[in-house]
Design a protein around this motif. Structure first.
Motif, mmCIF file in Angstrom:
data_model
loop_
_atom_site.group_PDB
_atom_site.id
_atom_site.type_symbol
_atom_site.label_atom_id
_atom_site.label_comp_id
_atom_site.label_asym_id
_atom_site.label_seq_id
_atom_site.Cartn_x
_atom_site.Cartn_y
_atom_site.Cartn_z
ATOM 1 N N MET A 1 0.859 -1.167 0.000
ATOM 2 C CA MET A 1 0.000 0.000 0.000
ATOM 3 C C MET A 1 0.906 1.231 0.000
ATOM 4 S SD MET A 1 -3.171 0.640 2.507
ATOM 5 C CE MET A 1 -3.787 -0.927 1.949
ATOM 6 N N THR A 2 0.769 2.046 -0.997
ATOM 7 C CA THR A 2 1.688 3.167 -1.146
ATOM 8 C C THR A 2 1.300 4.387 -0.321
ATOM 9 O OG1 THR A 2 0.472 3.927 -3.085
ATOM 10 C CG2 THR A 2 2.346 2.483 -3.465
ATOM 11 N N SER A 3 0.013 4.634 -0.156
ATOM 12 C CA SER A 3 -0.398 5.844 0.528
ATOM 13 C C SER A 3 -1.696 5.597 1.281
ATOM 14 C CB SER A 3 -0.581 6.965 -0.489
ATOM 15 O OG SER A 3 -0.962 8.146 0.169
ATOM 16 N N GLN A 4 -1.759 6.077 2.512
ATOM 17 C CA GLN A 4 -2.958 5.910 3.316
ATOM 18 C C GLN A 4 -3.499 7.289 3.654
ATOM 19 O OE1 GLN A 4 0.169 4.982 4.886
ATOM 20 N NE2 GLN A 4 0.241 3.280 3.484
ATOM 21 N N ASN A 5 -4.685 7.578 3.203
ATOM 22 C CA ASN A 5 -5.294 8.875 3.414
ATOM 23 C C ASN A 5 -6.121 8.895 4.703
ATOM 24 O OD1 ASN A 5 -5.933 11.531 2.748
ATOM 25 N ND2 ASN A 5 -7.755 10.921 1.647
ATOM 26 N N THR A 24 -13.567 -3.070 13.517
ATOM 27 C CA THR A 24 -12.991 -3.166 12.185
ATOM 28 C C THR A 24 -12.109 -1.953 11.912
ATOM 29 O OG1 THR A 24 -14.872 -2.049 11.159
ATOM 30 C CG2 THR A 24 -14.968 -4.434 11.265
ATOM 31 N N VAL A 25 -11.075 -2.168 11.117
ATOM 32 C CA VAL A 25 -10.182 -1.095 10.681
ATOM 33 C C VAL A 25 -10.263 -1.045 9.160
ATOM 34 C CG1 VAL A 25 -7.814 -0.235 10.616
ATOM 35 C CG2 VAL A 25 -8.640 -1.471 12.642
ATOM 36 N N LEU A 26 -10.565 0.143 8.637
ATOM 37 C CA LEU A 26 -10.679 0.369 7.203
ATOM 38 C C LEU A 26 -9.605 1.370 6.794
ATOM 39 C CD1 LEU A 26 -12.801 0.278 4.590
ATOM 40 C CD2 LEU A 26 -13.272 2.561 5.433
ATOM 41 N N ILE A 27 -8.934 1.100 5.695
ATOM 42 C CA ILE A 27 -7.909 2.007 5.178
ATOM 43 C C ILE A 27 -8.378 2.541 3.824
ATOM 44 C CG2 ILE A 27 -5.522 2.229 4.398
ATOM 45 C CD1 ILE A 27 -4.843 -0.140 6.267
ATOM 46 N N GLY A 32 -9.042 7.263 -3.095
ATOM 47 C CA GLY A 32 -10.387 6.884 -2.703
ATOM 48 C C GLY A 32 -10.638 5.387 -2.717
ATOM 49 N N GLU A 33 -9.604 4.609 -2.986
ATOM 50 C CA GLU A 33 -9.736 3.156 -2.957
ATOM 51 C C GLU A 33 -9.619 2.696 -1.512
ATOM 52 O OE1 GLU A 33 -10.376 1.165 -5.621
ATOM 53 O OE2 GLU A 33 -10.559 3.012 -6.772
ATOM 54 N N ASP A 34 -10.522 1.786 -1.118
ATOM 55 C CA ASP A 34 -10.451 1.340 0.269
ATOM 56 C C ASP A 34 -9.972 -0.098 0.364
ATOM 57 O OD1 ASP A 34 -12.702 0.115 -0.727
ATOM 58 O OD2 ASP A 34 -13.990 0.635 0.951
ATOM 59 N N PHE A 35 -9.413 -0.381 1.499
ATOM 60 C CA PHE A 35 -8.974 -1.712 1.870
ATOM 61 C C PHE A 35 -9.848 -2.086 3.068
ATOM 62 C CE2 PHE A 35 -5.581 -4.349 4.135
ATOM 63 C CZ PHE A 35 -5.835 -5.471 3.384
ATOM 64 N N PRO A 36 -11.072 -2.600 2.778
ATOM 65 C CA PRO A 36 -12.011 -2.852 3.867
ATOM 66 C C PRO A 36 -11.530 -3.989 4.759
ATOM 67 C CG PRO A 36 -12.865 -3.739 1.826
ATOM 68 C CD PRO A 36 -11.592 -3.022 1.492
#
Length: 115
Positions: A1-5, A24-27, A32-36
């Protein structure tokens, strides 16, 4: 993962008689792409120590995350643990659902109709 907003942490509340909660932890990245469900935690404890362990596990798999925004329930537990493991986040937000619930709960305390 290159960048976490954005990092968003949320927990269920009072859904069973055993006092277990699912957190739960969501990134969400800069695009705007999420890693649910980056992390799921089922526990009967909701304290900073438990979440420090959770965030340490995330750090061991993904490395140090430096989001611009941290969003969670209206509690200091999640951010306090995040800060200890990952460091300072410039923006801290509370979940809109929890803010609305707090307003609805406390509006009845206003007795002056002009307010």
């Amino acid at each position: 993962m290159t960048s976490q907003n954005i990092i968003a942490v949320d927990s269920t509340h009072g859904l069973n008689s055993y006092d277990f909660e699912l957190s739960t932890v969501l990134i969400v990245d800069d695009w705007g792409e999420d890693f649910p469900d980056a992390c799921l935690l089922l526990t009967n404890r909701q304290d900073s120590v438990i979440f420090e362990n959770c965030f340490d596990a995330i750090k061991s798999k993904l490395g140090l995350l430096k989001p611009k925004t941290f969003m969670s329930d209206i509690t200091n537990v999640f951010y306090k643990a995040w800060f200890r493991v990952m460091g300072l986040v410039p923006n801290q937000l509370f979940c809109a659902w929890h803010i609305d619930r707090a307003w609805q709960t406390n509006l009845s305390k206003i007795t002056d109709s002009e307010k």
